[in-house]
Design an enzyme around this catalytic site. Structure first.
Site, PDB file in Angstrom:
ATOM      1  N   LEU A  43       0.546  -1.342   0.119  1.00  0.00           N
ATOM      2  CA  LEU A  43       0.348  -0.134   0.059  1.00  0.00           C
ATOM      3  C   LEU A  43       0.476   1.344   0.136  1.00  0.00           C
ATOM      4  O   LEU A  43       0.822   2.240  -0.719  1.00  0.00           O
ATOM      5  CB  LEU A  43      -0.887   0.305   1.413  1.00  0.00           C
ATOM      6  CG  LEU A  43      -2.267  -1.291   1.772  1.00  0.00           C
ATOM      7  CD1 LEU A  43      -2.447  -0.747   3.251  1.00  0.00           C
ATOM      8  CD2 LEU A  43      -2.685  -0.961  -0.158  1.00  0.00           C
ATOM      9  N   GLN A  45       5.379   3.231   1.377  1.00  0.00           N
ATOM     10  CA  GLN A  45       6.295   3.482   1.660  1.00  0.00           C
ATOM     11  C   GLN A  45       7.056   4.794   2.515  1.00  0.00           C
ATOM     12  O   GLN A  45       6.277   5.527   2.288  1.00  0.00           O
ATOM     13  CB  GLN A  45       7.691   2.536   0.725  1.00  0.00           C
ATOM     14  CG  GLN A  45       8.938   2.398   1.610  1.00  0.00           C
ATOM     15  CD  GLN A  45       9.493   2.417   0.137  1.00  0.00           C
ATOM     16  OE1 GLN A  45       9.464   1.473  -0.715  1.00  0.00           O
ATOM     17  NE2 GLN A  45      10.729   2.082   0.650  1.00  0.00           N
ATOM     18  N   GLY A  47       9.747   5.478   5.905  1.00  0.00           N
ATOM     19  CA  GLY A  47      11.196   6.019   6.222  1.00  0.00           C
ATOM     20  C   GLY A  47      10.753   4.470   7.484  1.00  0.00           C
ATOM     21  O   GLY A  47      12.165   4.211   7.625  1.00  0.00           O
ATOM     22  N   PHE A  48       9.825   3.869   7.779  1.00  0.00           N
ATOM     23  CA  PHE A  48      10.302   3.096   8.969  1.00  0.00           C
ATOM     24  C   PHE A  48      10.719   1.747   8.044  1.00  0.00           C
ATOM     25  O   PHE A  48      10.402   0.678   8.621  1.00  0.00           O
ATOM     26  CB  PHE A  48       8.935   3.232  10.122  1.00  0.00           C
ATOM     27  CG  PHE A  48       7.617   2.915   9.178  1.00  0.00           C
ATOM     28  CD1 PHE A  48       6.763   1.683   9.892  1.00  0.00           C
ATOM     29  CD2 PHE A  48       7.054   4.187   8.600  1.00  0.00           C
ATOM     30  CE1 PHE A  48       5.683   1.522   9.654  1.00  0.00           C
ATOM     31  CE2 PHE A  48       6.214   3.889   8.442  1.00  0.00           C
ATOM     32  CZ  PHE A  48       5.175   2.575   8.386  1.00  0.00           C
ATOM     33  N   GLY A  49       9.659   1.435   6.554  1.00  0.00           N
ATOM     34  CA  GLY A  49       8.917   0.549   6.191  1.00  0.00           C
ATOM     35  C   GLY A  49       8.671   0.935   5.442  1.00  0.00           C
ATOM     36  O   GLY A  49       7.666   1.491   4.633  1.00  0.00           O
ATOM     37  N   LYS A  67       1.814  -3.712   9.004  1.00  0.00           N
ATOM     38  CA  LYS A  67       2.957  -1.769   8.739  1.00  0.00           C
ATOM     39  C   LYS A  67       3.727  -2.414   9.437  1.00  0.00           C
ATOM     40  O   LYS A  67       4.085  -2.724  10.646  1.00  0.00           O
ATOM     41  CB  LYS A  67       2.038  -0.560  10.292  1.00  0.00           C
ATOM     42  CG  LYS A  67       0.998  -0.206   9.040  1.00  0.00           C
ATOM     43  CD  LYS A  67       0.628   1.180  10.334  1.00  0.00           C
ATOM     44  CE  LYS A  67      -0.426   1.783   9.864  1.00  0.00           C
ATOM     45  NZ  LYS A  67      -0.494   3.082  10.350  1.00  0.00           N
ATOM     46  N   ASP A 172       1.160  14.291  12.650  1.00  0.00           N
ATOM     47  CA  ASP A 172       1.087  14.850  11.500  1.00  0.00           C
ATOM     48  C   ASP A 172      -0.470  14.137  10.682  1.00  0.00           C
ATOM     49  O   ASP A 172      -0.534  13.397   9.585  1.00  0.00           O
ATOM     50  CB  ASP A 172       1.735  13.104  10.737  1.00  0.00           C
ATOM     51  CG  ASP A 172       2.488  12.918   9.704  1.00  0.00           C
ATOM     52  OD1 ASP A 172       2.396  13.744   9.153  1.00  0.00           O
ATOM     53  OD2 ASP A 172       2.224  12.331   9.085  1.00  0.00           O
TER      54      ASP A 172
END
Length: 561
Positions: A43, A45, A47-49, A67, A172
């Site tokens: 779905l 991408q 910075g964490f994966g 996630k 965010d």
């Protein structure tokens, strides 16, 4: 087999990180995580994966979101810190039980290859985010109206109030982290983040309010104290929400709406709203956190009513009365309540804008009639206290019959019952209107950016819109789609195609292949819409019809196996 990172570096499929740049590599479609969650598609991408759409094999193939948390760190102490913060984030998400927040299901620690990976499992929300909705509007020369914005604020501020009561700040908020849920048309706040990671030398991002060293947030949306100082307050979320509102109203990114040199927003220039809404937004956007509203409830109390923000709005019909009597206030209260009901219906009716005033007028008239018929004693009491009541006559133009209960559908096919036909075929109103709008503006590109009104001079345009709608319904009837396929038009997405592909690969469709599905669907689509093969790429319009045809073919194959 070889796989590639986003920079196109070559890797073995057994690798989980790119051997050249260290970027986490995606999980393969069909791969099963923790012997339970089967990957359907990727779905997104961050910075964490990555974020994946998956099927929960233990819950009747229920769809969910995985996630992934894959920090690019090697030192043991950094990995331990990452795990600690991941678990802290999971504990925060467990606390959040709200209907407009994706439900948290589980946190996983899974060994893939020789390394540990962490996943959060949450609900999948079917719908478009507000960034996508804005892009769709801008394609027609439109943005969100002030009335829609106030409704959005009324629906999302209680969610912020809830998370703030749990000592959680989202940090965010932006158009792409708000999803318009198709099932109930409510905004859903997403992406509380799993645990998001900065470069190892700078530490990690996390959510808990008690820890103020947070730097998460998009430039332009996050306030200065969050971006520059890493501090966060409840009012930081209110600031980001206000910026989100300005973007939806204007269709422009924050940098185009703000003079960073002088520290001023372009009120009255790029940003044009009613004085009362402007006052509320200005306070939400105050530079100092102490100058802003301190709670979401304070914003809600000062929001203007959607019904009065645009008194000259031609799409909202107001039932007016002239009253001269000692009982004027009481009569006004009755009329006011009727007006509020009609306004509420107006906001929820998924009709073309030029049809809404007629629908509301008819509903208002019906309410008045029912009130007189069903509550004669109450009306007499009001009339006795009123010297005279003069209600102006309402002359309605001839319009298409509307779905019950606003009007009875007629049986004769033609422009007069387009919406009734749509209802009988169980086709989503939102999809139907979006599709007809797209066809109308493609045939009349000179009309782009101009809304069809209910005025007499637009009668020919309204007739043309209805004719296009009628032709579309003819095509959909010729397609001989199942009721289930017709009902779902408007909500098909790539995940449906990925599910079919997974079913084909795992033998659930017998010998039937995706190549056959594509070929047969394309053939039928071409018969219905010759010369429109390219348009099927638009997943908002023609693509939905393509998916519906394919869905019926897959269902038929499944029933035969």
């Amino acid at each position: 087999m070889q796989v590639y990172c986003s920079k196109q570096h070559t890797n073995l499929d057994s690798n989980r990180f790119c051997t050249t740049c260290g970027e986490p590599l995606p999980l393969a479609v069909g791969q099963i995580v923790n012997q339970r969650y089967q990957i359907i598609s990727q779905l997104g991408q961050g910075g964490f994966g990555r974020t994946y759409l998956a099927e929960d094999k233990q819950k009747a193939n229920q769809v969910c979101v995985l996630k992934e948390f894959a920090p690019q760190v090697q030192a043991q102490q950094d990995l331990l810190k990452a795990k600690e913060l991941f678990e802290r984030e999971a504990n925060v998400l467990k606390k959040l039980q709200h209907s407009q927040i994706p439900q948290f299901h589980a946190s996983l620690q899974v060994q893939i290859g020789s390394k540990d990976f962490f996943f959060l499992v949450q609900d999948y929300i079917e719908g478009d985010n507000y960034c996508q909705l804005l892009e769709q509007r801008q394609a027609k020369g439109q943005t969100f109206t002030e009335e829609e914005i106030i409704l959005l604020l009324q629906q999302i501020l209680p969610v912020l109030s809830y998370i703030h009561s749990k000592d959680v700040v989202h940090r965010d908020i932006s158009p792409d982290n708000l999803i318009w849920r198709r099932s109930d048309h409510l905004p859903v706040l997403i992406d509380f983040g799993g645990v998001k990671q900065l470069p190892a030398s700078q530490g990690f991002w996390f959510t808990k309010l008690a820890v103020n060293h947070t730097l998460l947030g998009k430039k332009g949306y996050a306030p200065e104290e969050q971006i520059r100082q890493g501090k966060v307050f409840l009012s930081s979320d209110l600031y980001s929400l206000a910026v989100t509102i300005l973007v939806l109203l204007t269709g422009k990114e924050p940098q185009k709406l703000y003079d960073s040199y002088q520290g001023l927003w372009y009120w009255g220039k790029e940003i044009k709203v009613s004085p009362k809404l402007e006052s509320v937004l200005k306070k939400m956007l105050a530079y100092k956190p102490s100058d802003r509203y301190q709670t979401a409830e304070q914003v809600l109390k000062e929001l203007p009513s959607p019904a009065v923000t645009k008194p000259g709005n031609p799409y909202i019909t107001k039932l007016k009365t002239q009253i001269v009597s000692p009982g004027q206030k009481r009569a006004n209260a009755i009329v006011s309540r009727i007006h509020q009901r009609t306004q509420a219906v107006s906001r929820t009716l998924p009709l073309p804008m030029w049809l809404r005033p007629f629908a509301v007028s008819m509903l208002g008239t019906a309410i008045v009639g029912l009130t007189v018929a069903g509550t004669l004693a109450a009306v007499n009491a009001v009339v006795r206290g009123i010297t005279s009541i003069t209600i102006p006559s309402i002359s309605l133009p001839t319009i298409p019959s509307l779905p019950n209960p606003l009007a009875q559908p007629v049986s004769n096919k033609g422009n007069g019952d387009v919406l009734a036909r749509r209802q009988e075929l169980e086709i989503s109103e939102a999809f139907f209107i979006r599709m007809v709008d797209a066809l109308f503006y493609s045939q009349k590109p000179e009309m782009q950016g101009r809304t069809i009104t209910s005025k007499s001079e637009d009668k020919a345009l309204r007739d043309e819109w209805l004719r296009i709608g009628d032709d579309l319904l003819d095509k959909l009837e010729q397609a001989e789609l199942s009721p289930a396929a017709r009902r779902k038009m408007g909500s098909y997405s790539q995940k449906d195609y990925e599910r079919w592909r997974l079913q084909a690969r795992t033998g659930k469709l017998g010998d039937y292949t995706m190549s056959q599905l594509n070929k047969e669907t394309n053939q039928k689509f071409a018969e219905l819409f010759p010369g429109k093969q390219q348009e099927k790429q638009n997943q908002q319009t023609y693509g939905q019809i393509w998916y519906a045809i394919a869905a019926d073919k897959v269902s038929k194959i499944q029933s035969n196996n």
